[in-house]
Design an enzyme around this catalytic site. Structure first.
Site, PDB file in Angstrom:
ATOM      1  N   LYS A   1       0.816  -1.221   0.000  1.00 44.59           N
ATOM      2  CA  LYS A   1       0.000   0.000   0.000  1.00 44.59           C
ATOM      3  C   LYS A   1       0.848   1.270   0.000  1.00 44.59           C
ATOM      4  CE  LYS A   1      -3.567  -0.452  -0.380  1.00 44.59           C
ATOM      5  NZ  LYS A   1      -4.260  -0.743  -1.660  1.00 44.59           N
TER       6      LYS A   1
ATOM      7  N   THR B   1       3.587   0.529  -4.906  1.00 45.52           N
ATOM      8  CA  THR B   1       4.459  -0.357  -5.691  1.00 45.52           C
ATOM      9  C   THR B   1       3.859  -0.735  -7.040  1.00 45.52           C
ATOM     10  OG1 THR B   1       3.554  -2.311  -4.559  1.00 45.52           O
ATOM     11  CG2 THR B   1       5.542  -1.306  -3.620  1.00 45.52           C
TER      12      THR B   1
ATOM     13  N   ARG C   1      -9.146   3.932  -3.664  1.00 45.74           N
ATOM     14  CA  ARG C   1     -10.470   3.826  -3.043  1.00 45.74           C
ATOM     15  C   ARG C   1     -10.562   4.749  -1.828  1.00 45.74           C
ATOM     16  NH1 ARG C   1      -8.301  -1.360  -1.363  1.00 45.74           N
ATOM     17  NH2 ARG C   1      -9.506  -2.506  -2.917  1.00 45.74           N
TER      18      ARG C   1
END
Length: 362
Positions: free
Chosen positions: A119, A122, A327
């Site tokens: 997170k 990458t 998101r």
């Protein structure tokens, strides 16, 4: 008497003509053979398939052995064992005249690996890098150095894409950075590997990590209940992976037992969003690549709050990361985030000192 002389002369002449014809036809065969070989047709004969080697050559079972006893000390027996396996692998190919190379390149171990963090950005970095013509990367995360190490180096190399001379082979598995055994295993494969770590504000990263898990497990306890062992005292639960991953200094210490700081590039996950071209310039320099990926390749998607790649020629739409990226995060109480930020502050400062970079998280 005259007839005998004539017959002898005839036979001698006939033999001489036959000899010349034999030499002539032999020369034709030789020149034909040389012509075909020079044009590569001699290599078209069937050869053994690389994957059909004996199990002793095809599969290397690599045991980790005991953990490190003190900082800076490599597990010599393990390293030498793996290097012996690598040498045997090369010698086996040479002796058997078996090669994994063809006219479209060859499969090689990765020269550069994106080792973290989850997170942090990458996937975005890998997708941006794949625009470069001199970068070939595995699409899925191999997880070789943390989950599938017992499958052996041959299995790992066969996962890699074929590369031509001058191209770089890459892979990315973010969990390598927090895996205790990964540094030794990567070092055993190549002490010259280039290691890229994409880092992000550990508090924001933890919330993003929780958000991803929440979409898969809607019944998950609240972020606050998972982050704290005791909400009254504010004791942080470092056993929770979402919290543990963000202690970057601790994980980096493990890697520095094997690799010098010069082997690493630390990419800012925040700047990868606000200035993707700038961060990509640093990455390309680190990899020794020409700066091909520039600001002309990006545009900012206001809906996702993330940079996307402009559509390539012949494509109907631009390339953005999937729905799982960018998101919205759930609302976390501000006092929870403040406590978590206080927890990370000393670790962040140590990380800044270790890397020589101030990421501005505090």
């Amino acid at each position: 008497m005259g007839c005998s002389v004539w017959r002898a002369a005839f036979n001698f002449g006939h033999l001489k003509v036959q000899s010349k014809l034999s030499v002539f036809f032999t020369m034709i065969i030789l020149f034909t053979y040389l012509f075909y070989c020079l044009n590569g047709f001699c290599d078209s004969l069937p050869r053994p398939v690389y994957d059909q080697q004996s199990s002793s050559q095809n599969k290397m079972i690599l045991n980790d052995g005991p953990s490190l006893q003190k900082p800076g000390a490599h597990n010599a027996s393990q390293v030498s064992f793996v290097r012996g396996q690598l040498a045997d692998l090369s010698n086996s190919d040479a002796k058997s005249n078996i090669s994994i190379a063809n006219s479209f390149g060859s499969k090689k171990f990765p020269q550069a690996i994106i080792i973290g963090v989850k997170k942090g950005g990458t996937r975005a970095l890998l997708e941006f890098l794949r625009i470069h013509p001199d970068v070939r990367a595995v699409g899925a995360e191999p997880h070789f150095f943390d989950r599938f190490y017992d499958k052996g180096l041959t299995w790992y190399r066969n996962l890699m894409p074929r590369t031509l001379e001058g191209q770089i082979t890459m892979e990315k598995t973010p969990s390598y950075f927090i895996t205790k055994e990964a540094p030794r295993r990567v070092f055993s494969m190549s002490r010259h590997a280039k290691l890229i770590v994409v880092v992000r504000d550990p508090v924001t990263r933890a919330v993003s990590d929780y958000t991803q898990t929440l979409t898969k497990s809607p019944g998950l306890p609240s972020f606050e209940n998972l982050a704290f062992r005791n909400t009254t005292t504010g004791l942080i639960d470092t056993s929770w992976s979402a919290v543990r991953i963000g202690i970057y200094a601790k994980h980096l210490e493990n890697w520095l037992h094997f690799f010098p700081l010069s082997s690493f590039l630390f990419v800012s996950g925040e700047r990868l969003v606000t200035d993707p071209a700038g961060e990509m310039g640093r990455v390309q320099d680190f990899l020794g690549l020409k700066r091909v990926v520039t600001d002309k390749h990006f545009y900012f998607n206001q809906t996702k709050g993330f940079p996307c790649l402009k559509k390539p020629e012949g494509s109907s739409r631009p390339r953005c990361l999937g729905k799982s990226k960018g998101r919205p995060h759930p609302q976390i109480p501000s006092e929870v985030l403040l406590r978590l930020r206080d927890f990370y502050r000393p670790f962040n400062l140590k990380f800044y000192q270790m890397t020589g970079q101030d990421f501005g998280w505090d």
